[in-house]
Scaffold this motif. Sequence first.
Motif, mmCIF file in Angstrom:
data_model
loop_
_atom_site.group_PDB
_atom_site.id
_atom_site.type_symbol
_atom_site.label_atom_id
_atom_site.label_comp_id
_atom_site.label_asym_id
_atom_site.label_seq_id
_atom_site.Cartn_x
_atom_site.Cartn_y
_atom_site.Cartn_z
ATOM 1 N N HIS A 121 33.613 112.026 107.758
ATOM 2 C CA HIS A 121 33.514 113.353 108.360
ATOM 3 C C HIS A 121 34.594 114.283 107.846
ATOM 4 O O HIS A 121 34.544 115.489 108.050
ATOM 5 C CB HIS A 121 33.604 113.220 109.895
ATOM 6 N N ARG A 122 35.626 113.754 107.155
ATOM 7 C CA ARG A 122 36.673 114.620 106.632
ATOM 8 C C ARG A 122 36.249 115.306 105.342
ATOM 9 O O ARG A 122 36.984 116.129 104.800
ATOM 10 C CB ARG A 122 37.932 113.788 106.378
ATOM 11 N N GLY A 123 35.094 114.903 104.804
ATOM 12 C CA GLY A 123 34.577 115.603 103.641
ATOM 13 C C GLY A 123 34.911 114.954 102.325
ATOM 14 O O GLY A 123 34.630 115.504 101.264
ATOM 15 N N SER A 124 35.562 113.786 102.319
ATOM 16 C CA SER A 124 35.876 113.128 101.060
ATOM 17 C C SER A 124 34.590 112.617 100.423
ATOM 18 O O SER A 124 33.657 112.253 101.093
ATOM 19 C CB SER A 124 36.829 111.958 101.318
ATOM 20 N N SER A 125 34.567 112.614 99.105
ATOM 21 C CA SER A 125 33.376 112.158 98.391
ATOM 22 C C SER A 125 33.786 111.503 97.082
ATOM 23 O O SER A 125 34.919 111.661 96.612
ATOM 24 C CB SER A 125 32.413 113.314 98.124
ATOM 25 N N GLY A 126 32.866 110.781 96.467
ATOM 26 C CA GLY A 126 33.143 110.121 95.201
ATOM 27 C C GLY A 126 31.842 109.655 94.579
ATOM 28 O O GLY A 126 30.761 110.029 95.024
ATOM 29 N N SER A 127 31.924 108.848 93.535
ATOM 30 C CA SER A 127 30.714 108.342 92.881
ATOM 31 C C SER A 127 30.710 106.829 92.954
ATOM 32 O O SER A 127 31.746 106.187 93.061
ATOM 33 C CB SER A 127 30.676 108.799 91.421
ATOM 34 N N THR A 128 29.493 106.303 92.873
ATOM 35 C CA THR A 128 29.322 104.861 92.899
ATOM 36 C C THR A 128 28.309 104.463 91.857
ATOM 37 O O THR A 128 27.461 105.269 91.449
ATOM 38 C CB THR A 128 28.850 104.393 94.293
ATOM 39 N N ARG A 129 28.406 103.250 91.412
ATOM 40 C CA ARG A 129 27.499 102.754 90.380
ATOM 41 C C ARG A 129 26.062 102.757 90.890
ATOM 42 O O ARG A 129 25.792 102.348 92.015
ATOM 43 C CB ARG A 129 27.916 101.332 90.004
ATOM 44 N N CYS A 130 25.152 103.236 90.058
ATOM 45 C CA CYS A 130 23.730 103.309 90.445
ATOM 46 C C CYS A 130 23.177 101.895 90.573
ATOM 47 O O CYS A 130 23.233 101.098 89.623
ATOM 48 C CB CYS A 130 22.931 104.101 89.413
ATOM 49 N N SER A 131 22.660 101.609 91.749
ATOM 50 C CA SER A 131 22.121 100.266 91.989
ATOM 51 C C SER A 131 20.739 100.077 91.378
ATOM 52 O O SER A 131 20.285 98.952 91.214
ATOM 53 C CB SER A 131 22.043 100.006 93.504
ATOM 54 N N SER A 132 20.089 101.176 91.033
ATOM 55 C CA SER A 132 18.740 101.076 90.499
ATOM 56 C C SER A 132 18.752 100.641 89.032
ATOM 57 O O SER A 132 17.965 99.805 88.611
ATOM 58 C CB SER A 132 18.015 102.409 90.630
#
Length: 378
Positions: free
Chosen positions: A213-224
């Motif tokens: 809820h603090r608005g932090s974001s990032g990327s993660t490896r595509c599982s597809s």
Amino acid sequence: MDEKEEDLGPFDPSIPAEGPSAPPAGWLDDVHGYESHKGGEEDSPLYPPPPAYNPQPELDRNTSVPNVRVPTVSEDVARGALLKFVESKWRYSSKPARNLTFKELKPITVYRYRLETYTETRTSGWKFEPYNGQMVDGPQFGMSPAPWDIPMALPRTFTDKVEKIRVPHSSSVKTCHMCSGCGRTLCVSCHGRGQKRCISCHGKGHRMQHGNHRGSSGSTRCSSCHGRGRKRCISCHGQGFKTCSVCHGCKNLLHFIQLTVTWKNNVEDFIPDRQPDFPDKKFEKVTGDPFFVDNSVLVYPIQGFPDQEICDVSRRMINEHLQRFTSTNRILQQRQTIELVPLTHAHYTYSGKDYSFFVYGVENEVFAAKYPSACSIL
């Protein structure tokens, strides 16, 4: 070009793209008598040659029609037919049919004229199949017979039938026009690369992930796609090509002319429309008594029948059939019939009110525009 296009890998330039579904014009040799075919998939009509003699209606045939007696139905038959009709209507009560009082059973003269013209039609077109070394019945065995010279066993007269045969000596082997003799074609789904961009991550290999809820974001490896940004093409199973759908990998096709022979009984009926309270279409599903049948290669219009409209219709229909079928078909037989179709107008009373219904056809079918009760509870 998209920045990830090169990641999909190269395609094999030796694999051709799909060609036309049908052989192009000029691909096949002309066969004498079938020159109108240029390799398309549609059959072409083969107009019959003029007959050795022109058959004419036999003027001396007796086309006069005997007088007939209009059939009548009894009260028991009319009541039984109405009861059967009521049983088929779940909302109707059978009580009125059982207790009605007949006032009049009025037989009505109804003639049905029918003209049948039995024709034979021939069409032909180029067909092909994968060539696996089977025998090739080509022009080296002789010239192909003319379309109307090929003998065919006639079916029973006035019955419809279709038969397809190969025209003798019309076969030839050609390189497959779809794959140009390669036996396989480029997969149109992946353009021959064997893999496609992952639609889940748009080829990036990772997906953005929204945080708490603090608005932090990032990327993660595509599982597809497991981070590769691309996936195996399921259409070609990663090969980049498919087995040719036309020659099935055989690289060559056996072409031949297929003759289609169609026997058809062209039937036309006419019933004078003289009963405004009875729908004429009801007559289509019942039979009558064929008291006059005239059968010949070509029939002659009815003469001297008491109902002049039947004579006029006979002449008109015969002329129309001759104009319609003689140019594109071969007329094998004609038959004209006059039937007396039973029709009785039954008038009755029930509970002090007048009603009526019709009994029609040899089957004693019933048509009732109104019925005393539409109640489902007796």
